[in-house]
Design a protein around this motif. Sequence first.
Motif, PDB file in Angstrom:
ATOM      1  N   ILE A  39      -4.788  13.380  -1.923  1.00  0.00           N
ATOM      2  CA  ILE A  39      -4.243  12.078  -2.297  1.00  0.00           C
ATOM      3  C   ILE A  39      -4.740  11.808  -3.713  1.00  0.00           C
ATOM      4  N   HIS A  40      -3.830  11.912  -4.672  1.00  0.00           N
ATOM      5  CA  HIS A  40      -4.206  11.811  -6.081  1.00  0.00           C
ATOM      6  C   HIS A  40      -4.188  10.400  -6.623  1.00  0.00           C
ATOM      7  N   ASP A  41      -3.512   9.484  -5.955  1.00  0.00           N
ATOM      8  CA  ASP A  41      -3.458   8.122  -6.464  1.00  0.00           C
ATOM      9  C   ASP A  41      -3.144   7.183  -5.308  1.00  0.00           C
ATOM     10  N   ILE A  42      -3.547   5.942  -5.462  1.00  0.00           N
ATOM     11  CA  ILE A  42      -3.244   4.915  -4.469  1.00  0.00           C
ATOM     12  C   ILE A  42      -2.839   3.644  -5.190  1.00  0.00           C
ATOM     13  N   GLU A  43      -2.088   2.816  -4.511  1.00  0.00           N
ATOM     14  CA  GLU A  43      -1.731   1.495  -5.009  1.00  0.00           C
ATOM     15  C   GLU A  43      -1.761   0.523  -3.836  1.00  0.00           C
ATOM     16  N   GLY A  44      -2.142  -0.699  -4.120  1.00  0.00           N
ATOM     17  CA  GLY A  44      -2.076  -1.745  -3.109  1.00  0.00           C
ATOM     18  C   GLY A  44      -3.163  -1.707  -2.059  1.00  0.00           C
ATOM     19  N   ILE A  45      -4.202  -0.934  -2.290  1.00  0.00           N
ATOM     20  CA  ILE A  45      -5.334  -0.881  -1.370  1.00  0.00           C
ATOM     21  C   ILE A  45      -6.547  -1.354  -2.156  1.00  0.00           C
ATOM     22  N   PRO A  46      -7.144  -2.469  -1.773  1.00  0.00           N
ATOM     23  CA  PRO A  46      -8.294  -2.987  -2.531  1.00  0.00           C
ATOM     24  C   PRO A  46      -9.404  -1.947  -2.647  1.00  0.00           C
ATOM     25  N   SER A  47      -9.998  -1.850  -3.814  1.00  0.00           N
ATOM     26  CA  SER A  47     -11.033  -0.839  -4.061  1.00  0.00           C
ATOM     27  C   SER A  47     -12.230  -0.992  -3.138  1.00  0.00           C
ATOM     28  N   PRO A  93       0.813  -1.220   0.000  1.00  0.00           N
ATOM     29  CA  PRO A  93       0.000   0.000   0.000  1.00  0.00           C
ATOM     30  C   PRO A  93       0.845   1.268   0.000  1.00  0.00           C
ATOM     31  N   ARG A  94       0.473   2.178  -0.911  1.00  0.00           N
ATOM     32  CA  ARG A  94       1.128   3.474  -0.962  1.00  0.00           C
ATOM     33  C   ARG A  94       0.175   4.492  -1.556  1.00  0.00           C
ATOM     34  N   ILE A  95       0.431   5.756  -1.250  1.00  0.00           N
ATOM     35  CA  ILE A  95      -0.419   6.849  -1.727  1.00  0.00           C
ATOM     36  C   ILE A  95       0.451   7.917  -2.377  1.00  0.00           C
ATOM     37  N   TYR A  96      -0.131   8.627  -3.347  1.00  0.00           N
ATOM     38  CA  TYR A  96       0.553   9.782  -3.927  1.00  0.00           C
ATOM     39  C   TYR A  96      -0.081  11.028  -3.323  1.00  0.00           C
ATOM     40  N   VAL A  97       0.713  11.780  -2.576  1.00  0.00           N
ATOM     41  CA  VAL A  97       0.250  12.997  -1.912  1.00  0.00           C
ATOM     42  C   VAL A  97       0.700  14.187  -2.757  1.00  0.00           C
ATOM     43  N   ALA A  98      -0.260  15.043  -3.109  1.00  0.00           N
ATOM     44  CA  ALA A  98       0.034  16.204  -3.940  1.00  0.00           C
ATOM     45  C   ALA A  98      -0.226  17.497  -3.177  1.00  0.00           C
ATOM     46  N   ASP A  99       0.600  18.485  -3.447  1.00  0.00           N
ATOM     47  CA  ASP A  99       0.444  19.832  -2.908  1.00  0.00           C
ATOM     48  C   ASP A  99      -0.639  20.526  -3.735  1.00  0.00           C
ATOM     49  N   LEU A 100      -1.783  20.849  -3.117  1.00  0.00           N
ATOM     50  CA  LEU A 100      -2.903  21.430  -3.856  1.00  0.00           C
ATOM     51  C   LEU A 100      -2.615  22.835  -4.376  1.00  0.00           C
ATOM     52  N   GLU A 101      -1.867  23.632  -3.645  1.00  0.00           N
ATOM     53  CA  GLU A 101      -1.550  24.975  -4.136  1.00  0.00           C
ATOM     54  C   GLU A 101      -0.732  24.882  -5.419  1.00  0.00           C
ATOM     55  N   ALA A 102       0.284  24.042  -5.421  1.00  0.00           N
ATOM     56  CA  ALA A 102       1.092  23.851  -6.624  1.00  0.00           C
ATOM     57  C   ALA A 102       0.228  23.300  -7.758  1.00  0.00           C
ATOM     58  N   TYR A 103      -0.594  22.325  -7.452  1.00  0.00           N
ATOM     59  CA  TYR A 103      -1.460  21.709  -8.457  1.00  0.00           C
ATOM     60  C   TYR A 103      -2.393  22.748  -9.091  1.00  0.00           C
ATOM     61  N   ASN A 104      -2.982  23.602  -8.261  1.00  0.00           N
ATOM     62  CA  ASN A 104      -3.888  24.634  -8.766  1.00  0.00           C
ATOM     63  C   ASN A 104      -3.163  25.687  -9.600  1.00  0.00           C
ATOM     64  N   ASN A 105      -1.835  25.768  -9.438  1.00  0.00           N
ATOM     65  CA  ASN A 105      -1.024  26.685 -10.241  1.00  0.00           C
ATOM     66  C   ASN A 105      -0.367  25.988 -11.425  1.00  0.00           C
ATOM     67  N   GLY A 106      -0.820  24.777 -11.734  1.00  0.00           N
ATOM     68  CA  GLY A 106      -0.312  24.055 -12.894  1.00  0.00           C
ATOM     69  C   GLY A 106       1.001  23.329 -12.684  1.00  0.00           C
ATOM     70  N   GLU A 107       1.425  23.178 -11.435  1.00  0.00           N
ATOM     71  CA  GLU A 107       2.673  22.484 -11.117  1.00  0.00           C
ATOM     72  C   GLU A 107       2.363  21.120 -10.503  1.00  0.00           C
ATOM     73  N   LEU A 108       3.212  20.159 -10.775  1.00  0.00           N
ATOM     74  CA  LEU A 108       3.087  18.864 -10.121  1.00  0.00           C
ATOM     75  C   LEU A 108       4.124  18.773  -9.018  1.00  0.00           C
ATOM     76  N   LYS A 109       3.659  18.860  -7.792  1.00  0.00           N
ATOM     77  CA  LYS A 109       4.533  18.727  -6.632  1.00  0.00           C
ATOM     78  C   LYS A 109       3.894  17.709  -5.710  1.00  0.00           C
ATOM     79  N   GLY A 110       4.558  16.591  -5.546  1.00  0.00           N
ATOM     80  CA  GLY A 110       4.026  15.552  -4.685  1.00  0.00           C
ATOM     81  C   GLY A 110       5.016  14.425  -4.550  1.00  0.00           C
ATOM     82  N   GLU A 111       4.578  13.391  -3.866  1.00  0.00           N
ATOM     83  CA  GLU A 111       5.479  12.277  -3.600  1.00  0.00           C
ATOM     84  C   GLU A 111       4.676  11.030  -3.264  1.00  0.00           C
TER      85      GLU A 111
END
Length: 86
Positions: free
Chosen positions: A62-70, A16-34
Amino acid sequence: YTRAIGYASGGMVDAPRIYVADLEAYNNGELKGEWLDLDDYSDADELMDAIQEVVGENEYAIHDIEGIPSSMYREDMIQWEILPKS
């Protein structure tokens, strides 16, 4: 690299893992996350600390997840126990 874990039924799923994104950056057209591997944290407080390291004081999503059953989540689900305590 992707780790996999096995279930008692014999099936395999990514750890299990998640992709965490910075919403301020995202709203400004930047991809900042991990991607954060949930196995790396012993509790919700440790996870929230890691999220804050990624986004600082900004809001996050949280923009994406893996390894967590739907069957264990919905897009609109909020896990109140992992939100920061005020």
